[in-house]
Design a protein around this motif. Structure first.
Motif, short mmCIF file in Angstrom:
data_model
loop_
_atom_site.label_atom_id
_atom_site.label_comp_id
_atom_site.label_asym_id
_atom_site.label_seq_id
_atom_site.Cartn_x
_atom_site.Cartn_y
_atom_site.Cartn_z
N VAL A 214 14.70 38.40 29.96
CA VAL A 214 15.31 38.91 31.23
C VAL A 214 15.54 40.28 31.02
O VAL A 214 15.31 41.46 31.84
CB VAL A 214 16.23 38.21 32.15
CG1 VAL A 214 16.66 38.91 33.28
CG2 VAL A 214 15.56 36.82 32.29
N LEU A 215 16.81 40.56 30.12
CA LEU A 215 17.25 42.00 29.78
C LEU A 215 16.18 42.79 29.50
O LEU A 215 16.08 44.02 29.80
CB LEU A 215 18.48 41.62 28.95
CG LEU A 215 19.24 43.03 28.55
CD1 LEU A 215 19.88 43.50 29.59
CD2 LEU A 215 20.11 42.64 27.41
N THR A 216 15.28 42.35 28.44
CA THR A 216 14.14 43.22 28.17
C THR A 216 13.17 43.70 29.25
O THR A 216 12.80 44.91 29.19
CB THR A 216 13.50 42.62 26.97
OG1 THR A 216 14.48 42.40 25.81
CG2 THR A 216 12.44 43.51 26.40
N MET A 217 12.81 42.61 29.98
CA MET A 217 11.92 43.03 31.06
C MET A 217 12.65 43.95 32.04
O MET A 217 11.98 45.05 32.53
CB MET A 217 11.46 42.01 31.77
CG MET A 217 10.80 40.84 30.91
SD MET A 217 9.12 41.59 30.16
CE MET A 217 8.32 41.54 31.89
N GLU A 218 13.80 43.90 32.40
CA GLU A 218 14.47 44.58 33.43
C GLU A 218 14.66 46.15 32.85
O GLU A 218 14.45 46.98 33.55
CB GLU A 218 15.91 43.90 33.58
CG GLU A 218 15.73 42.77 34.54
CD GLU A 218 17.17 42.18 35.16
OE1 GLU A 218 18.15 43.01 34.66
OE2 GLU A 218 17.27 41.40 35.81
N ARG A 219 15.11 46.39 31.61
CA ARG A 219 15.28 47.59 30.98
C ARG A 219 14.04 48.21 30.85
O ARG A 219 13.96 49.44 30.82
CB ARG A 219 16.10 47.28 29.74
CG ARG A 219 17.60 47.10 29.63
CD ARG A 219 18.14 46.74 28.75
NE ARG A 219 18.38 47.99 27.55
CZ ARG A 219 19.25 48.99 27.70
NH1 ARG A 219 20.17 48.55 28.50
NH2 ARG A 219 19.17 49.81 26.84
N GLY A 220 12.84 47.53 30.37
CA GLY A 220 11.67 48.00 30.25
C GLY A 220 11.23 48.61 31.67
O GLY A 220 10.50 49.89 31.82
N ALA A 221 11.51 47.89 32.81
CA ALA A 221 10.92 48.33 34.14
C ALA A 221 11.56 49.82 34.37
O ALA A 221 11.21 50.59 34.98
CB ALA A 221 11.10 47.31 35.15
N GLN A 222 13.29 49.62 34.14
CA GLN A 222 13.82 50.94 34.26
C GLN A 222 13.59 51.99 33.62
O GLN A 222 13.43 53.14 34.09
CB GLN A 222 15.33 50.44 33.98
CG GLN A 222 16.08 49.56 34.84
CD GLN A 222 17.23 49.03 34.19
OE1 GLN A 222 17.75 49.59 33.45
NE2 GLN A 222 18.11 48.19 35.05
N LEU A 223 13.16 51.75 32.35
CA LEU A 223 12.46 52.96 31.31
C LEU A 223 11.08 53.28 32.16
O LEU A 223 10.81 54.67 32.04
CB LEU A 223 12.43 52.23 29.93
CG LEU A 223 11.87 53.54 29.21
CD1 LEU A 223 12.49 54.73 28.98
CD2 LEU A 223 11.46 52.82 27.50
N CYS A 224 10.27 52.46 32.49
CA CYS A 224 9.04 53.08 32.91
C CYS A 224 9.09 53.90 34.35
O CYS A 224 8.65 54.69 34.38
CB CYS A 224 8.18 51.69 33.34
SG CYS A 224 7.59 50.87 31.82
N ALA A 225 10.16 53.19 35.11
CA ALA A 225 10.54 54.25 36.28
C ALA A 225 10.99 55.53 35.84
O ALA A 225 10.67 56.39 36.50
CB ALA A 225 11.54 53.22 37.06
N LEU A 226 11.94 55.74 35.11
CA LEU A 226 12.25 56.88 34.53
C LEU A 226 11.11 57.70 34.02
O LEU A 226 11.07 58.81 34.36
CB LEU A 226 13.45 56.67 33.59
CG LEU A 226 14.77 56.21 34.02
CD1 LEU A 226 15.65 55.95 32.67
CD2 LEU A 226 15.50 56.95 34.92
N ASP A 227 10.33 57.11 33.37
CA ASP A 227 9.28 58.05 32.63
C ASP A 227 8.25 58.48 33.88
O ASP A 227 7.87 59.60 33.91
CB ASP A 227 8.43 57.17 31.39
CG ASP A 227 9.14 57.35 30.33
OD1 ASP A 227 9.93 58.18 30.13
OD2 ASP A 227 8.75 56.40 29.34
N GLN A 228 8.11 57.49 34.93
CA GLN A 228 7.21 57.73 35.78
C GLN A 228 7.72 58.98 36.65
O GLN A 228 6.97 60.02 37.02
CB GLN A 228 7.02 56.64 36.62
CG GLN A 228 5.85 56.90 37.89
CD GLN A 228 4.60 57.09 37.30
OE1 GLN A 228 4.14 56.24 36.26
NE2 GLN A 228 3.65 57.96 38.01
N ALA A 229 9.15 58.98 37.06
CA ALA A 229 9.67 60.02 37.55
C ALA A 229 9.71 61.40 36.92
O ALA A 229 9.38 62.42 37.65
CB ALA A 229 11.15 59.50 38.13
N ALA A 230 9.86 61.33 35.77
CA ALA A 230 9.90 62.58 34.84
C ALA A 230 8.40 63.26 34.75
O ALA A 230 8.20 64.17 34.69
CB ALA A 230 10.28 62.11 33.38
#
Length: 434
Positions: A214-230
């Motif tokens: 759960v933690l890995t999937m959530e942090r992965g989604a957050q990282l993808c969102a940050l990369d997408q915004a950047a």
């Protein structure tokens, strides 16, 4: 007091002298003086707070390890290392907990009377519900801290939150940022079971596979969102397709580390995806799992890229090379979205400043579109990799001469030799003539 002794008699002697003053007498360390007496001396030395108790607990853990008997017959160096690791964690954990609590206290004191609701779109005032204890799992073990709970004064909202937790670096889960980073890094590189097993063995941190997932999937989604915004922020073109000043991310490498030649390998894979069809699904009441649900199964292409510089590729042995450093980019979707993420990686690595960017692909049309899309296309060398080129040559030979024609092998090998010897243009002209 400790600083005074260290400057007077040197590091090792100062520690002994400080412990002597701390406990009343150096000999009292082995005699184990009364806890109340130690606490009184600690409070006088360190100040009246939770820190004296934490210091005493840490010192006691080190003392217990130092005077514990040696397993001369059955023990090993590995056993000793494990005990030392456990003692080190036990010694620093109470002090870390006391410092974390002190940080939380300062954050809450600074925000006293200024609290507003943390729910998005609501800026109503919030009132305190008192303090509650919360367990936090860090790299050295579990810690209990007191956090102030607040509740929105708006009856229509009523949102409850702990503002100091976020400001202190404690997320919605019970893990500290450092512990969460360690868990997710291990469980990204390894299967969840192996990741949590290594975590328990190396750091003494025990978490379940489900929590790690759960933690890995959530942090992965957050990282993808940050990369997408950047990626959207630093896009080289505006919505109309015109060039724009895109800048460079702040986490880019130093300008002194730009190679002359960089490489971008691009390819796609087709994993199966499963999406539930709500209109055709009828979950069975009282039954857990997927019984009664219907899913749409299809293959969707995941586009992948590997980026590295000329000095990152080294010869491991005469017939084998290896990459010392590389950057990966993956995207499930259209090539245009993938191109933005690739360009973000190019900017971070400063590969837009290289003399030549070599793009290696399998001839897919979207890879050619990506190459034409790159803003520095004049410095891009697009190469069809040799194995895909040879494979396509054999396909063309079979299409021209038939599957059972003896001339297939002769012509296919001739064209492949041309390609491999640098005569790709000649092979292409001959194939086009046919």
């Amino acid at each position: 007091m400790f600083e005074r002794n260290r400057s007077a008699v040197g590091p090792q002697a100062s520690v002994i002298a400080w412990l002597g003053e701390f406990a009343g007498d150096v000999r009292a360390l082995s005699a184990k003086p009364e806890p109340d007496e130690l606490l009184a001396i600690a409070a006088q030395t360190l100040g009246r707070s939770g820190m004296p108790h934490a210091m005493l607990e840490g010192i006691e853990a080190l003392l217990q390890y130092g005077v514990s008997p040696l397993d001369v017959d059955g023990g090993s160096v590995l056993d000793e290392e494990n005990r030392a690791d456990a003692a080190a964690r036990a010694a620093v954990l109470p002090v870390e907990q006391a410092r974390l609590q002190r940080r939380i206290d300062r954050i809450e004191a600074a925000a006293h009377g200024k609290a507003v609701c943390a729910k998005a779109g609501c800026r109503s005032r919030a009132h305190s519900l008192g303090r509650r204890e919360r367990e936090v799992l860090g790299r050295h073990g579990a810690m209990g801290v007191q956090l102030q709970w607040l509740q929105c004064c708006d009856p229509g909202c009523g949102h409850r939150f702990m503002p100091a937790a976020t400001l202190a670096g404690i997320g919605p889960h019970k893990y500290t940022a450092g512990c969460a980073s360690t868990i997710t890094m291990l469980c990204t590189a390894l299967p969840y079971g192996k990741g949590v097993e290594l975590l328990a063995s190396a750091m003494g941190i025990e978490v379940s596979e489900h929590s790690a997932q759960v933690l890995t999937m959530e942090r992965g989604a957050q990282l993808c969102a940050l990369d997408q915004a950047a990626a959207e922020q630093y896009a080289p073109y505006d919505p109309t397709g015109l060039r724009r000043n895109y800048g460079r991310p702040t986490d880019a490498v130093a300008s002194t580390s730009v190679p002359d030649v960089a490489y971008l390998e691009v390819d796609g894979v087709l994993p199966m995806t499963r999406e539930e069809m709500p209109d055709k699904s009828k979950p069975v009441p009282g039954v857990r799992g997927g019984k009664g649900r219907r899913y749409k199964l299809e293959g969707r292409e995941v586009k992948n890229a590997v980026l590295y510089g000329q000095h990152d590729a080294v010869q491991e042995m005469p017939s084998r090379g290896c990459l010392l450093r590389r950057r990966y980019v993956s995207h499930l979707g259209h090539w245009s979205g993938f191109a933005l993420l690739v360009w973000l990686a190019v900017l971070r690595l400063r590969y837009d400043q290289v003399k030549v960017l070599v793009v290696l692909g399998d001839g897919a049309a979207w890879i050619g579109s990506l190459v034409q899309w790159l803003p520095m296309r004049n410095h891009v060398l697009h190469i069809l990799d040799l194995y895909h080129a040879k494979h396509r040559v054999w396909e063309v030979a079979r299409a021209i001469y038939g599957s059972n024609n003896a001339e297939i092998s002769t012509k296919a090998r001739w064209w492949c030799d041309l390609v491999e010897d640098g005569g790709a243009d000649l092979a292409i002209r001959e194939l086009r003539a046919l």
